[in-house]
Scaffold this active site. Structure first.
Site, PDB file in Angstrom:
ATOM      1  N   ILE A 153       0.839  -1.198   0.000  1.00 42.31           N
ATOM      2  CA  ILE A 153       0.000   0.000   0.000  1.00 42.31           C
ATOM      3  C   ILE A 153       0.874   1.247   0.000  1.00 42.31           C
ATOM      4  O   ILE A 153       2.027   1.213   0.443  1.00 42.31           O
ATOM      5  CB  ILE A 153      -0.944  -0.015   1.229  1.00 42.31           C
ATOM      6  CG1 ILE A 153      -1.945   1.149   1.192  1.00 42.31           C
ATOM      7  CG2 ILE A 153      -0.171  -0.028   2.532  1.00 42.31           C
ATOM      8  CD1 ILE A 153      -3.048   1.058   2.255  1.00 42.31           C
ATOM      9  N   CYS A 154       0.330   2.335  -0.543  1.00 44.94           N
ATOM     10  CA  CYS A 154       0.956   3.655  -0.508  1.00 44.94           C
ATOM     11  C   CYS A 154       2.232   3.691  -1.354  1.00 44.94           C
ATOM     12  O   CYS A 154       2.186   3.466  -2.549  1.00 44.94           O
ATOM     13  CB  CYS A 154       1.200   4.054   0.950  1.00 44.94           C
ATOM     14  SG  CYS A 154       1.603   5.806   1.188  1.00 44.94           S
ATOM     15  N   ALA A 155       3.383   3.963  -0.764  1.00 49.35           N
ATOM     16  CA  ALA A 155       4.637   4.026  -1.518  1.00 49.35           C
ATOM     17  C   ALA A 155       5.212   2.654  -1.807  1.00 49.35           C
ATOM     18  O   ALA A 155       6.072   2.506  -2.680  1.00 49.35           O
ATOM     19  CB  ALA A 155       5.660   4.849  -0.739  1.00 49.35           C
TER      20      ALA A 155
ATOM     21  N   TYR B  11       0.367   5.283  -4.007  1.00 48.93           N
ATOM     22  CA  TYR B  11       0.096   6.661  -3.623  1.00 48.93           C
ATOM     23  C   TYR B  11       0.203   7.547  -4.868  1.00 48.93           C
ATOM     24  O   TYR B  11       1.132   7.406  -5.671  1.00 48.93           O
ATOM     25  CB  TYR B  11       1.085   7.121  -2.553  1.00 48.93           C
ATOM     26  CG  TYR B  11       0.689   8.422  -1.914  1.00 48.93           C
ATOM     27  CD1 TYR B  11      -0.417   8.492  -1.081  1.00 48.93           C
ATOM     28  CD2 TYR B  11       1.402   9.589  -2.165  1.00 48.93           C
ATOM     29  CE1 TYR B  11      -0.803   9.688  -0.498  1.00 48.93           C
ATOM     30  CE2 TYR B  11       1.020  10.791  -1.586  1.00 48.93           C
ATOM     31  CZ  TYR B  11      -0.087  10.834  -0.751  1.00 48.93           C
ATOM     32  OH  TYR B  11      -0.473  12.017  -0.192  1.00 48.93           O
TER      33      TYR B  11
ATOM     34  N   SER C 298      -2.830  -0.856  -2.986  1.00 46.85           N
ATOM     35  CA  SER C 298      -3.755   0.203  -2.593  1.00 46.85           C
ATOM     36  C   SER C 298      -3.008   1.522  -2.476  1.00 46.85           C
ATOM     37  O   SER C 298      -1.787   1.573  -2.584  1.00 46.85           O
ATOM     38  CB  SER C 298      -4.444  -0.172  -1.277  1.00 46.85           C
ATOM     39  OG  SER C 298      -5.509   0.698  -0.984  1.00 46.85           O
TER      40      SER C 298
END
Length: 424
Positions: A138-140, A160, A187
């Site tokens: 998720i994210c980075a 992200y 995500s």
């Protein structure tokens, strides 16, 4: 008075299902049987985004998974982002010989880079993928870790928004909040972490289990939409220079609620003091997350705060209610007409029990609302009544935190923060 916004208890969540075939790891009728325990590895590092790590572990443990939170650092204690200190269950180097059903990587720019640069973790994840295991980020972390390790080649993925250009050219970039493509789930950020975690539950245990867990948490029925706070008897929340906010925690506190509140308010540049009501700084939260407080309650009892806000969770809320020092702080706060608030079990177990809801409208975790004297506004997800703010549970914690930001800094600032976290 703000527009009233009542929403039904959600039983579903949205995710993107792509054409690539999925192999379920457990029957979708998991609520009718006793699902086999699934083993999950969540590595963390200095600079990890705490919301993403804690929400994922919290939700998976709710579903019955055996989650190991492992540090890639030399110590179990990890300095996550926004001044939050977590204590891992194990070191990553001690997980080399173990097998897992799922490995999930949290983000945070600094944290993702440290995960990427850990050779032991890279070896564990690549062997896991070669064996056909589920993996997620998720994210980075999707672009910064999985992409850099070559584990997204030919797949669809998201991350992200500001690091989408870090994906290798052979990855199909998606702007969906959660993307499931074959054995990989990706995500976007802290504001999508609950959706992400529930997608992981669905892959491990089936949709029925994911719906069951999400419904109990009081998740949003329509992810990504602008949040709404219902407000009665509006008054301004005042502060000098920077809001001074006290967040107590205890053994048994709901970690997702605590971390979302602390993380979000520090992002908004509030000065948040996290204190343990126990005899030690380190507490073990409701779903076994180990959090280290900034100080003990004794230190806070000598200070003044612009807001005191209680996370929920049992028996954490009971520990709050039994703390004479904390109750006195809350009573002094209320008598001084200064803001105070609570979420989940704490409005009923703490505030109602000690007469701190007298003449106020409030909400609480749905099964505990019967303990409230006044139920007339209890179905609101976030409710402000003058200097009091209350909310329902883990699935409303982000809205609750944003409601606090809105009272101190205004709606525009709160929406800006919500977009930064990819909540809206």
């Amino acid at each position: 008075m703000a527009t009233r916004h009542l929403l039904p208890l959600p039983l579903i969540f949205r995710r993107l299902a792509l054409n690539r075939p999925l192999t379920p790891l457990f029957s979708s009728n998991s609520t009718m049987t006793s699902p086999a325990t699934k083993k999950v590895l969540i590595p963390i590092a200095d600079g990890t985004e705490p919301m993403e790590a804690v929400i994922t572990s919290d939700v998976l443990r709710r579903a019955g998974a055996d989650v190991t939170v492992a540090s890639v650092e030399k110590n179990l204690r990890v300095n996550a982002s926004f001044g939050i200190t977590l204590v891992a269950d194990a070191l990553v180097v001690d997980c080399e010989g173990s097998s897992f059903d799922l490995i999930s990587l949290p983000g945070g720019m600094v944290g993702a880079n440290r995960l990427r640069d850990c050779g032991v973790l890279e070896s564990i994840v690549k062997k896991h993928v070669e064996k056909g295991g589920l993996y997620a980020a998720i994210c980075a972390a999707p672009a910064g870790v999985l992409g850099s390790w070559g584990l997204l080649n030919g797949l669809k993925a998201t991350c992200y928004p500001s690091v989408m250009d870090k994906f290798p050219s052979n990855v199909t970039k998606m702007e969906s909040r959660v993307v499931v493509d074959g054995r990989v789930i990706t995500s976007r950020g802290p504001g999508t972490a609950i959706e992400f975690a529930l997608a992981l539950v669905e892959q491990l245990y089936g949709k029925d289990k994911a719906d069951e867990v999400g419904g109990f948490m009081v998740i949003r029925p329509r992810h990504g939409e602008e949040y709404t706070v219902n407000e009665l008897n509006s008054v301004g929340w005042k502060y000098d220079n920077t809001p001074q906010i006290l967040v107590p925690i205890a053994n048994g506190s709901e970690e997702m609620e605590a971390i979302i509140i602390i993380d979000s308010l520090r992002r908004a540049k509030a000065n948040v003091m996290v204190v343990s009501v126990e005899e030690k700084l380190q507490i073990v939260a409701r779903w076994n997350t180990k959090i280290v407080a900034d100080g003990l309650l004794d230190e806070a009892s000598k200070l003044q705060f612009d807001l005191i806000v209680l996370p929920g969770g049992l028996p954490g809320a009971e520990a709050f209610s039994n703390s004479e020092k904390l109750v006195n702080l809350l009573k002094n706060q209320a008598e001084s007409n200064k803001p105070y608030g609570a979420i989940c079990a704490s409005p009923a177990i703490v505030l109602e029990h000690h007469g701190l809801l007298k003449g106020k409208k409030a909400t609480a975790f749905p099964p505990l609302c019967e303990k409230l004297t006044d139920l007339s506004e209890s179905e609101n997800r976030v409710l402000v009544d003058g200097n009091l703010i209350t909310s329902r549970g883990p699935g409303t914690a982000m809205e609750f935190a944003l409601g606090i930001v809105e009272k101190f800094f205004g709606r525009e600032k709160a929406l800006e923060l919500a977009k930064t976290m990819v909540f809206v």
